[in-house]
Write a protein that holds these residues in place. Structure first.
Motif, short mmCIF file in Angstrom:
data_model
loop_
_atom_site.label_atom_id
_atom_site.label_comp_id
_atom_site.label_asym_id
_atom_site.label_seq_id
_atom_site.Cartn_x
_atom_site.Cartn_y
_atom_site.Cartn_z
N GLY A 27 0.78 -1.23 0.00
CA GLY A 27 0.00 0.00 0.00
C GLY A 27 0.81 1.28 0.00
N ALA A 28 1.92 1.30 -0.75
CA ALA A 28 2.75 2.51 -0.83
C ALA A 28 1.97 3.66 -1.46
CB ALA A 28 4.01 2.22 -1.63
N THR A 29 2.43 4.88 -1.21
CA THR A 29 1.77 6.07 -1.74
C THR A 29 2.14 6.29 -3.20
OG1 THR A 29 1.80 7.13 0.43
CG2 THR A 29 1.47 8.56 -1.47
N THR A 30 1.13 6.36 -4.06
CA THR A 30 1.40 6.67 -5.47
C THR A 30 1.86 8.11 -5.59
OG1 THR A 30 -0.89 7.33 -5.90
CG2 THR A 30 -0.33 5.01 -6.27
N MET A 31 2.94 8.33 -6.35
CA MET A 31 3.57 9.64 -6.43
C MET A 31 3.54 10.17 -7.86
SD MET A 31 4.47 9.91 -3.22
CE MET A 31 5.70 11.21 -3.07
N ASP A 32 3.71 11.47 -7.99
CA ASP A 32 3.70 12.13 -9.30
C ASP A 32 5.08 12.06 -9.95
OD1 ASP A 32 1.05 12.67 -8.99
OD2 ASP A 32 1.30 14.79 -8.52
N ARG A 33 5.44 10.86 -10.38
CA ARG A 33 6.71 10.59 -11.06
C ARG A 33 7.91 11.01 -10.21
NH1 ARG A 33 7.25 12.85 -16.91
NH2 ARG A 33 9.24 11.82 -16.58
N PRO A 34 8.32 10.19 -9.27
CA PRO A 34 9.47 10.52 -8.44
C PRO A 34 10.77 10.49 -9.26
CG PRO A 34 8.14 8.77 -7.46
CD PRO A 34 7.68 8.93 -8.87
N GLU A 35 11.38 11.66 -9.37
CA GLU A 35 12.62 11.77 -10.13
C GLU A 35 13.80 11.83 -9.16
OE1 GLU A 35 12.99 12.58 -13.82
OE2 GLU A 35 10.97 13.19 -14.37
N TRP A 36 14.71 12.79 -9.31
CA TRP A 36 15.92 12.82 -8.49
C TRP A 36 15.61 13.04 -7.01
CZ3 TRP A 36 21.31 13.29 -10.05
CH2 TRP A 36 21.53 13.08 -11.41
N LEU B 4 9.08 15.66 -7.83
CA LEU B 4 7.91 14.97 -8.40
C LEU B 4 7.54 15.76 -9.65
CD1 LEU B 4 6.00 14.39 -5.04
CD2 LEU B 4 7.51 12.80 -6.26
N THR B 5 7.98 15.29 -10.80
CA THR B 5 8.06 16.15 -11.97
C THR B 5 6.70 16.53 -12.56
OG1 THR B 5 9.31 16.47 -14.01
CG2 THR B 5 8.33 14.31 -13.70
N ASN B 6 5.75 15.62 -12.61
CA ASN B 6 4.39 15.91 -13.08
C ASN B 6 3.59 14.61 -13.08
OD1 ASN B 6 4.77 14.54 -15.74
ND2 ASN B 6 6.06 16.31 -16.22
N ASN B 7 2.31 14.72 -13.31
CA ASN B 7 1.46 13.53 -13.46
C ASN B 7 0.12 13.97 -14.03
OD1 ASN B 7 0.03 11.17 -13.38
ND2 ASN B 7 0.21 10.84 -11.18
N THR B 8 0.04 14.00 -15.33
CA THR B 8 -1.20 14.44 -15.98
C THR B 8 -2.33 13.43 -15.81
OG1 THR B 8 -0.39 13.50 -18.06
CG2 THR B 8 0.00 15.85 -17.67
N ILE C 105 6.79 30.73 -5.50
CA ILE C 105 6.84 30.78 -6.96
C ILE C 105 6.21 32.10 -7.41
CG2 ILE C 105 6.03 29.71 -9.09
CD1 ILE C 105 8.13 28.09 -7.57
N ASN C 106 6.91 32.80 -8.31
CA ASN C 106 6.42 34.09 -8.79
C ASN C 106 6.73 34.23 -10.27
OD1 ASN C 106 9.20 35.24 -9.05
ND2 ASN C 106 9.17 35.01 -6.81
N SER C 107 6.37 35.37 -10.83
CA SER C 107 6.56 35.61 -12.27
C SER C 107 8.03 35.55 -12.68
CB SER C 107 5.97 36.96 -12.66
OG SER C 107 4.58 36.98 -12.44
N GLY C 108 8.91 35.84 -11.73
CA GLY C 108 10.33 35.91 -12.06
C GLY C 108 11.09 34.62 -11.93
N ASN C 109 10.50 33.60 -11.28
CA ASN C 109 11.25 32.34 -11.11
C ASN C 109 10.44 31.11 -11.49
OD1 ASN C 109 9.43 31.83 -9.03
ND2 ASN C 109 10.94 31.84 -7.39
N MET C 110 9.27 31.29 -12.10
CA MET C 110 8.39 30.14 -12.34
C MET C 110 9.00 29.15 -13.33
SD MET C 110 5.33 31.83 -14.53
CE MET C 110 5.61 32.87 -15.98
N PHE C 111 8.60 27.89 -13.17
CA PHE C 111 9.11 26.80 -13.99
C PHE C 111 8.11 25.67 -13.94
CE2 PHE C 111 10.58 26.23 -9.66
CZ PHE C 111 10.41 24.88 -9.41
N ASN C 112 8.33 24.64 -14.76
CA ASN C 112 7.51 23.43 -14.68
C ASN C 112 8.41 22.21 -14.77
OD1 ASN C 112 7.17 22.05 -17.61
ND2 ASN C 112 7.21 24.27 -17.91
N SER C 113 7.94 21.11 -14.23
CA SER C 113 8.60 19.81 -14.29
C SER C 113 10.01 19.79 -13.71
CB SER C 113 8.61 19.29 -15.74
OG SER C 113 7.30 19.15 -16.22
N THR D 152 15.21 21.41 -14.86
CA THR D 152 13.87 21.11 -15.35
C THR D 152 13.91 20.36 -16.67
OG1 THR D 152 13.50 23.16 -16.63
CG2 THR D 152 13.05 23.23 -14.26
N ASP D 153 12.87 19.55 -16.87
CA ASP D 153 12.65 18.80 -18.11
C ASP D 153 11.16 18.87 -18.39
OD1 ASP D 153 12.59 17.10 -20.26
OD2 ASP D 153 12.66 15.28 -19.05
N GLY D 154 10.72 20.03 -18.86
CA GLY D 154 9.29 20.22 -19.02
C GLY D 154 8.91 20.80 -20.37
#
Length: 636
Positions: free
Chosen positions: A424-433, A447-451, A525-533, A549-551
């Motif tokens: 019953g481990a917790t499902t995660m949003d793609r555990p990366e580094w 946790l890079t993403n999980n669409t 997170i703000n307009s000057g440092n935002m990122f994804n993935s 990032t890899d997004g």
């Protein structure tokens, strides 16, 4: 029916095409476990050890001006803006230069890559491989060695004379096989900057045909025996090498991720074993190995894929040493392997399984690490655990044992995902580094993403490949999560070997210019440092967290203003995040390490679309670059 061009799919898209994720249960499950943005921010987003104890953002309001000034000094650079062009950007007072490029010679009398013909079979294992990823620097005597992964190849650019780069014979398969794996190379800083020492005795290419040894509980098991290796001990090759790690005794850990994409079947009637589906092994592949190299034809060698998906230990100081696949660390789609020594001297290895809805793992050795002592069994004899994140900010590591799973030890090591599902481990949003703070007892996972988290259009809840429902939970609180987040945990008793931990979220990536809800991201997170993935992560020696990032770099719609992929620095104490580097269009920023004197930051640039780094009219080449301060001060 329109045929899909699979050569352009990401690994995740490829996996979903071969094995669509199941949908289970119903929308009520989502409603019951959903977390409001207000409740989420109040309960699990915090900065610093004091903040996690109080579980609130309010602690930040008490920061004094002196503390603010101290925090500012943690970032000795002026942040760069988001960019959308075809080159590298670093802050004022910093410069960058390529060190090694795909197809560049590692040995004397070997030519550079031919932009029209590619690399010959004869030289394909003598040049710097394609698509750099995880890396580490090792000091051996007076020599500095970098071990660096080559995650995969772009078929079209390695076999430019073939349609979509699909090989037509075994020699062409071998070219693709040789351009992947690992490079070990000596580097030196000379008058014109860092460069490869091409006549170094340490230089080595490790690829899909390199002899290796299986060790640990699965070694010798019937699950890994083949016609060519009836003892289940001797195997060939390491595959889809993604993240990395290093041991205290000076060896390199390279991690096999999307190994499933190399194995296929030439027999349409062959019935795939039940365990294949959980790992995404299908009849069709992206490389065509199985058509010319029998080892990759599962209809003839069904156990061969079970010999891939491990952490592989390499001794960079000995170019003739045999790499070892450490099965005790589990068979998953490994991102990286972050190693730390527990309070009692045992070895702890944190690992993420990079697929939607999979899990976060920890291995604890039975034996104690003694500098200069025998380390041969430390990664063979121990216990693998999987994480459960509770919504109250507590968590536990559940041991994967025959008693807890009902499986034999070799089965746990080969079918690790199934074992983790059983407890019953917790499902995660793609555990990366995973990154471990060197100046505090805490660890982080990107946790890079999980669409796929959440519901389908017909109200069903999506699940991972094992049928574990991907309900919302506090560590993964957003449906259709296209931005990602970074989770952090604090081991109980300040001991990485402890079975319990407290946790919070260091940040939730997002776009505050587009969204006003949870998809705007966390308050840091703000307009000057935002990122994804967020993907690659590593701490420098001062305790600053470097995030790569890899997004999505379309810079459009919900990604408007985020520009190309990038590397940022984050302060674990204040939560402040600033952008340090932006990459060429189409590329991923992945893998990093530092020179021995900490005056150079080495960074990997993978799969650029643009003519990088040689400029207009040249071939796009993945590369390892060196970033330095113009005043030659320390950078990490």
């Amino acid at each position: 029916m329109t045929k899909i061009d699979t050569s352009k799919l990401s690994w995740d898209e490829w996996d979903e095409l071969q094995n669509p994720p199941p949908a289970v249960t119903d929308f009520d499950r989502v409603v019951e476990s959903a977390i409001s943005r207000r409740g989420f921010l109040g309960g699990v987003l915090a900065f610093g050890s004091a903040a996690v104890a109080l579980g609130t953002l309010g602690n930040l309001a008490s920061s004094t001006s002196a503390q603010a000034q101290e925090a500012a000094s943690r970032f000795p650079f002026k942040p760069v803006a988001a960019t959308t062009d075809n080159t590298i950007h670093v802050p004022e007072g910093y410069s960058w230069k390529p060190v090694a490029k795909w197809g560049q010679p590692l040995f004397p009398n070997v030519p550079d890559i031919d932009p029209v013909k590619g690399v010959s079979l004869e030289n394909s294992d003598k040049v710097f491989g394609e698509n750099t990823d995880g890396m580490e620097l090792f000091v051996v005597g007076s020599h500095q060695l970098i071990a660096v992964n080559h995650e995969y190849v772009n078929n079209e650019t390695n076999l430019p004379h073939r349609e979509k780069g699909m090989p037509a014979n075994l020699d062409e398969v071998k070219i693709l096989q040789h351009m992947q794996g690992v490079t070990v190379m000596e580097v030196a800083e000379r008058n014109d900057g860092w460069e490869i020492v091409v006549d170094s005795p340490f230089n080595r290419r490790i690829h899909h045909n390199t002899p290796m040894t299986l060790s640990g509980p699965a070694a010798g098991s019937d699950l890994v025996k083949t016609k060519t290796d009836p003892n289940g001990i001797d195997c060939l090759g390491t595959f889809n090498n993604c993240g990395a790690g290093r041991t205290p005794w000076g060896t390199y850990l390279t991690c096999e991720e999307n190994f499933n994409g190399y194995f296929g079947s030439t027999d349409a009637a062959f019935k795939m074993p039940d365990d294949y589906k959980r790992y995404g092994i299908a009849a069709e592949t992206r490389y065509g190995y199985e058509l010319f190299d029998e080892r990759f034809d599962v209809s003839k060698h069904p156990n061969e894929p079970r010999r891939a998906g491990y952490v592989v230990e390499i001794d960079p100081s000995n170019a003739s040493s045999t790499p070892i696949k450490r099965t005790a660390l589990g068979r998953i789609k490994h991102e990286n392997a972050a190693v730390v020594i527990a309070r009692d001297g045992r070895v702890v290895v944190y690992m993420g399984d990079d697929e939607r809805g999979e899990f976060l793992y920890k291995y604890i050795s039975n034996g104690i690490y003694v500098p200069g002592g025998d380390t041969s069994k430390l990664l063979d004899e121990g216990t693998l655990h999987v994480a459960k994140f509770n919504d109250d900010g507590n968590g536990e590591w559940v041991a994967l044992t025959p008693e807890s799973t009902g499986m034999k030890m070799d089965e746990i090591c080969v079918f690790t995902r199934q074992a983790a599902s059983k407890v019953g481990a917790t499902t995660m949003d793609r555990p990366e580094w995973v990154a471990i703070n060197p100046v505090a007892i805490e660890a982080y996972c990107a946790l890079t993403n999980n669409t796929n988290r959440g519901v389908t259009k017909d109200g069903k809840l999506r699940a991972n490949g094992g049928g574990d429902a991907m309900v919302l939970n506090a560590a993964n609180p957003r449906e259709k999560n296209e931005y990602g987040q970074i989770v952090r945990w604090y081991p109980e008793n300040d001991d990485h070997a402890d079975g319990k931990f407290k946790w919070d979220l260091f940040c939730m990536a997002g776009n505050p210019n587009v969204h006003k809800d949870a998809y705007a991201g966390s308050s840091n997170i703000n307009s000057g440092n935002m990122f994804n993935s967020p993907d690659g992560m590593m701490f420098d020696s001062t305790g600053l967290l470097w995030i790569q990032t890899d997004g999505e770099d379309s810079n459009d719609g919900q990604y408007a203003g985020q520009g190309n992929n990038q590397m940022l620095a984050g302060d674990p104490v204040t939560g402040r995040i600033e952008r340090f580097l932006t990459a060429p269009k189409g590329s991923e920023v992945t893998g990093q390490t530092w020179s021995a004197d900490k005056r150079t930051h080495f960074v990997g640039i993978q799969h650029p679309d643009a003519p990088f780094p040689d400029g207009e009219g040249k071939l796009p080449r993945s590369a390892l670059i060196a970033v330095k301060r113009d005043d030659n001060a320390m950078i990490g």
